[in-house]
Design a protein around this motif. Structure first.
Motif, PDB file in Angstrom:
ATOM      1  N   ASP A  40       0.830  -1.200   0.000  1.00 12.42           N
ATOM      2  CA  ASP A  40       0.000   0.000   0.000  1.00 12.42           C
ATOM      3  C   ASP A  40       0.866   1.253   0.000  1.00 12.42           C
ATOM      4  O   ASP A  40       1.767   1.387   0.835  1.00 12.42           O
ATOM      5  N   GLY A  57      -3.057   4.863   0.711  1.00 13.87           N
ATOM      6  CA  GLY A  57      -3.854   4.630  -0.479  1.00 13.87           C
ATOM      7  C   GLY A  57      -3.805   3.186  -0.922  1.00 13.87           C
ATOM      8  O   GLY A  57      -3.540   2.276  -0.134  1.00 13.87           O
ATOM      9  N   LYS A  58      -4.045   2.965  -2.194  1.00 17.01           N
ATOM     10  CA  LYS A  58      -3.970   1.626  -2.771  1.00 17.01           C
ATOM     11  C   LYS A  58      -3.414   1.743  -4.176  1.00 17.01           C
ATOM     12  O   LYS A  58      -3.440   2.818  -4.798  1.00 17.01           O
ATOM     13  N   THR A  59      -2.899   0.641  -4.692  1.00 17.41           N
ATOM     14  CA  THR A  59      -2.319   0.621  -6.038  1.00 17.41           C
ATOM     15  C   THR A  59      -3.221  -0.167  -6.965  1.00 17.41           C
ATOM     16  O   THR A  59      -3.664  -1.275  -6.644  1.00 17.41           O
ATOM     17  N   THR A  60      -3.512   0.418  -8.113  1.00 20.26           N
ATOM     18  CA  THR A  60      -4.310  -0.235  -9.150  1.00 20.26           C
ATOM     19  C   THR A  60      -3.437  -0.464 -10.366  1.00 20.26           C
ATOM     20  O   THR A  60      -2.708   0.441 -10.796  1.00 20.26           O
ATOM     21  N   HIS A  84      -1.233   4.865  -8.151  1.00 21.23           N
ATOM     22  CA  HIS A  84      -1.551   4.939  -6.734  1.00 21.23           C
ATOM     23  C   HIS A  84      -2.793   5.811  -6.561  1.00 21.23           C
ATOM     24  O   HIS A  84      -2.821   6.969  -6.998  1.00 21.23           O
ATOM     25  N   GLN A  85      -3.803   5.256  -5.921  1.00 21.24           N
ATOM     26  CA  GLN A  85      -5.054   5.975  -5.706  1.00 21.24           C
ATOM     27  C   GLN A  85      -5.206   6.329  -4.230  1.00 21.24           C
ATOM     28  O   GLN A  85      -5.083   5.475  -3.361  1.00 21.24           O
ATOM     29  N   TYR A  86      -5.471   7.600  -3.974  1.00 20.68           N
ATOM     30  CA  TYR A  86      -5.770   8.076  -2.629  1.00 20.68           C
ATOM     31  C   TYR A  86      -7.171   8.676  -2.684  1.00 20.68           C
ATOM     32  O   TYR A  86      -7.364   9.785  -3.202  1.00 20.68           O
ATOM     33  N   ASP A 140      -7.109   6.245   6.174  1.00 21.19           N
ATOM     34  CA  ASP A 140      -7.382   5.202   5.195  1.00 21.19           C
ATOM     35  C   ASP A 140      -8.080   5.808   3.985  1.00 21.19           C
ATOM     36  O   ASP A 140      -9.246   6.204   4.055  1.00 21.19           O
ATOM     37  N   LYS A 197      -8.676   4.425   0.824  1.00 20.80           N
ATOM     38  CA  LYS A 197      -8.799   3.358  -0.169  1.00 20.80           C
ATOM     39  C   LYS A 197     -10.178   3.286  -0.811  1.00 20.80           C
ATOM     40  O   LYS A 197     -10.414   2.451  -1.686  1.00 20.80           O
ATOM     41  N   SER A 198     -11.089   4.137  -0.391  1.00 26.97           N
ATOM     42  CA  SER A 198     -12.430   4.128  -0.985  1.00 26.97           C
ATOM     43  C   SER A 198     -12.962   5.554  -1.057  1.00 26.97           C
ATOM     44  O   SER A 198     -12.549   6.432  -0.285  1.00 26.97           O
ATOM     45  N   ASN A 246     -10.100  13.108  -4.529  1.00 22.97           N
ATOM     46  CA  ASN A 246      -9.403  11.868  -4.868  1.00 22.97           C
ATOM     47  C   ASN A 246      -8.157  12.201  -5.669  1.00 22.97           C
ATOM     48  O   ASN A 246      -8.199  13.045  -6.561  1.00 22.97           O
TER      49      ASN A 246
END
Length: 601
Positions: free
Chosen positions: A22, A34-37, A50-52, A81, A83-84, A109
């Motif tokens: 992450d 965040g998370k990685t797509t 990387h999405q935040y 967090d 991630k959404s 975002n």
């Protein structure tokens, strides 16, 4: 309950387990996880983004903060967090929505490409302001991953308050109005302050918007206090000189109607506002639903954010130096519109659902349709027969004047040119006077396989919002199937042009691309035609010169001459006639049609 309390309860109950994969960003507000797509596309050399998501950029606008300017958020519960997506702002909907709706909605975002930036100073930044008639939409409806990965820029999408919550005004200091515009500005300030933590370059920020988002973008670009927050703007199918409403309207009548409708019958304005603040979001939305589309929820002249009516800004700038115009001219701009913008309004102008079978005659055009179109374009105005005949003559295909296909397309042109197209030309001309900043214009024309909004099959080209999936790189909807392979080529080229401009102020560099996009100029009107095949796309000249001459000069001059002769009209009512647009119709269309589309693109 506000988000801070919810976060505290959450952290009291469980501990966040952060995967080693992450991405984590450390900001002045605290750590953001965040998370990685990974994008499953062969055409991308770098596939990871990387999405935040769902980062709050202001305090929750609830309680006493409802209807007022947003307040700065000083810190986050760390680690945060992200991630959404966060909740979308309250709005009337006509179908299911994929994101929770809440008054606690001031989120943004951030999409960061997992690749080296094009400059040591960091990635250039695009901030997207969504459209929806100032009544609908959310940043979460636009995935910035493809633009980030393919164009190597950071993409930020934002929420801002809408409708009653974003644009209610009492007409005085109690609730001045324009809260939604102030939300946008605070999001831009957040980007300026924190984007370097994400690897962004705060000296290369471009604000981009479509439709009402384009108008918002332009309004931000005319606010001198925004100096330094961004350097470029892109506006797609929207201009401040349309405009979507009467920015000098009597807001007190709407305020009193709302108070009566929802049961806040108090004598004092402050007591009414207190009553409105005591109502739940659900009670307010359901309470005003019977009158929602008669209410003018949109920007107003508040002598704070907006001090000059944008309808008059071109004319005023001819005789005096305006700080708003000087700031606007300091920015690089890219703007344009689509081939058949006006068809978007046709179903409501005709008051029929049989648009797919619409085959008008020449007699209908002469006796009814031109008059209907003018009544939709110009608020509270009636025109002499000579005026309607002039408009009809200007919009007749004289090689085959009785052909119904030609007639309906000319009707679409009247509506589109008077609302979207000519106002865009007018503002580009305003920008090019006495400025060294860059200016580029486009015309998007192809007939796509996917449309954001339902349209008749007889439409031969693009209409309102058709370009958005292309510039956002929506490959799951655009370019699907072998017969639509051309769309993928157009998509990647548009993303290249847009992100080139975001990086450099020039759509032609740093990534080489053809055809060359010439800079707009007052003498030759250079622009780029974006067509079905990129081999057919080409530079053109004298962009909308005939249409602009007609709507900005011939039409209002004749209206003024006739009004002086018969004494039926006041000259000032028509001095900027070509820039006036009916708010009621605009919001009705956006409220119903965009709602029926479930906000999808």
């Amino acid at each position: 309950m506000e988000r801070v309390t919810l976060k505290i309860l959450f952290f009291m109950g469980i501990a966040i387990l952060v995967s080693s994969s992450d991405p984590v960003v450390t900001t002045e507000l605290g750590e953001i996880i965040g998370k990685t797509t990974t994008l499953p596309l062969d055409l991308l050399p770098y596939k990871d983004v990387h999405q935040y998501l769902g980062i709050p950029y202001a305090k929750a606008p609830v309680g006493e903060r409802r209807f007022l300017k947003p307040e700065v958020l000083s810190n986050l519960i760390a680690p945060y967090d992200a991630k959404s997506h966060g909740a979308m702002c309250p709005q009337s909907t006509f179908g299911p929505i994929a994101v929770t709706m809440s008054e606690d909605c001031l989120f943004l975002n951030v999409y960061v490409p997992d690749q080296p930036s094009d400059k040591p100073s960091g990635h250039a930044v695009m901030v997207w302001i969504h459209g929806g008639g100032f009544r609908e939409g959310a940043g979460s409806q636009y995935d910035g991953s493809f633009i980030a990965a393919y164009g190597n820029v950071i993409v930020v999408t934002i929420n801002y308050r809408l409708g009653l919550f974003g644009f209610l005004s009492t007409g005085d200091k109690t609730v001045p109005g324009n809260a939604g515009l102030w939300d946008q500005r605070m999001a831009l300030q957040w980007v300026h302050t924190h984007i370097e933590s994400f690897g962004g370059d705060k000296g290369r920020v471009t604000v981009v918007g479509g439709s009402a988002g384009a108008i918002s973008t332009m309004l931000q670009g005319f606010m001198p206090d925004n100096h330094g927050l961004f350097q470029r703007i892109i506006t797609q199918s929207g201009s401040i000189s349309m405009p979507v409403n009467d920015m000098e309207k009597d807001v007190k009548s709407d305020f009193k109607l709302i108070a009566t409708t929802v049961g806040c019958l108090e004598d004092d304005i402050s007591d009414i506002v207190a009553c409105l603040r005591g109502k739940s979001v659900e009670d307010l939305l359901s309470g005003i639903s019977p009158i929602a589309f008669s209410l003018n929820f949109s920007p107003i002249i508040d002598d704070d954010f907006l001090k000059i009516n944008p309808q008059h800004i071109s004319r005023l700038s001819e005789s005096e130096r305006l700080n708003e115009v000087e700031f606007f001219r300091s920015l690089d701009i890219l703007s344009g519109f689509n081939a058949y913008e006006g068809v978007f309004f046709l179903p409501f102008m005709l008051l029929t659902n049989q648009i797919k079978d619409f085959t008008p005659s020449r007699e209908e055009m002469s006796n009814q349709l031109v008059t209907n179109a003018l009544s939709y374009l110009y608020k509270k105005q009636t025109f002499q027969n000579e005026i309607t005949k002039l408009v009809e003559a200007q919009h007749t295909t004289w090689t085959n004047p009785s052909d119904s296909d030609n007639i309906r397309l000319q009707l679409v042109k009247i509506i589109g040119d008077g609302s979207f197209c000519v106002p865009a030309i007018e503002i580009s001309r305003l920008h090019k006077q006495s400025t060294s900043s860059r200016n580029f214009m486009y015309h998007f024309t192809p007939n796509p396989s996917y449309r954001r909004l339902p349209m008749p099959s007889w439409l031969p080209g693009s209409t309102h919002a058709d370009e958005v999936p292309f510039m956002f790189g929506s490959t799951e909807k655009v370019g699907v199937g072998e017969e639509n392979a051309w769309e993928l080529v157009l998509l990647t080229n548009m993303v290249t042009y847009w992100t080139n401009f975001i990086k450099s102020g020039d759509p032609n560099r740093p990534t080489a691309i053809t055809p060359h996009w010439p800079e707009y100029n007052l003498e030759t009107g250079d622009y780029l035609k974006l067509e079905k095949s990129m081999s057919n796309s080409s530079a053109g000249q004298y962009f909308y010169e005939e249409e602009a001459n007609f709507w900005l000069h011939v039409f209002p001059d004749l209206v003024n001459a006739i009004s002086k002769e018969d004494g039926s009209c006041d000259h000032d009512n028509y001095s900027n006639a070509a820039n006036t647009f009916s708010f009621v119709i605009y919001t009705l269309i956006f409220g119903v049609v965009l709602g029926l589309s479930f906000f999808l693109y």
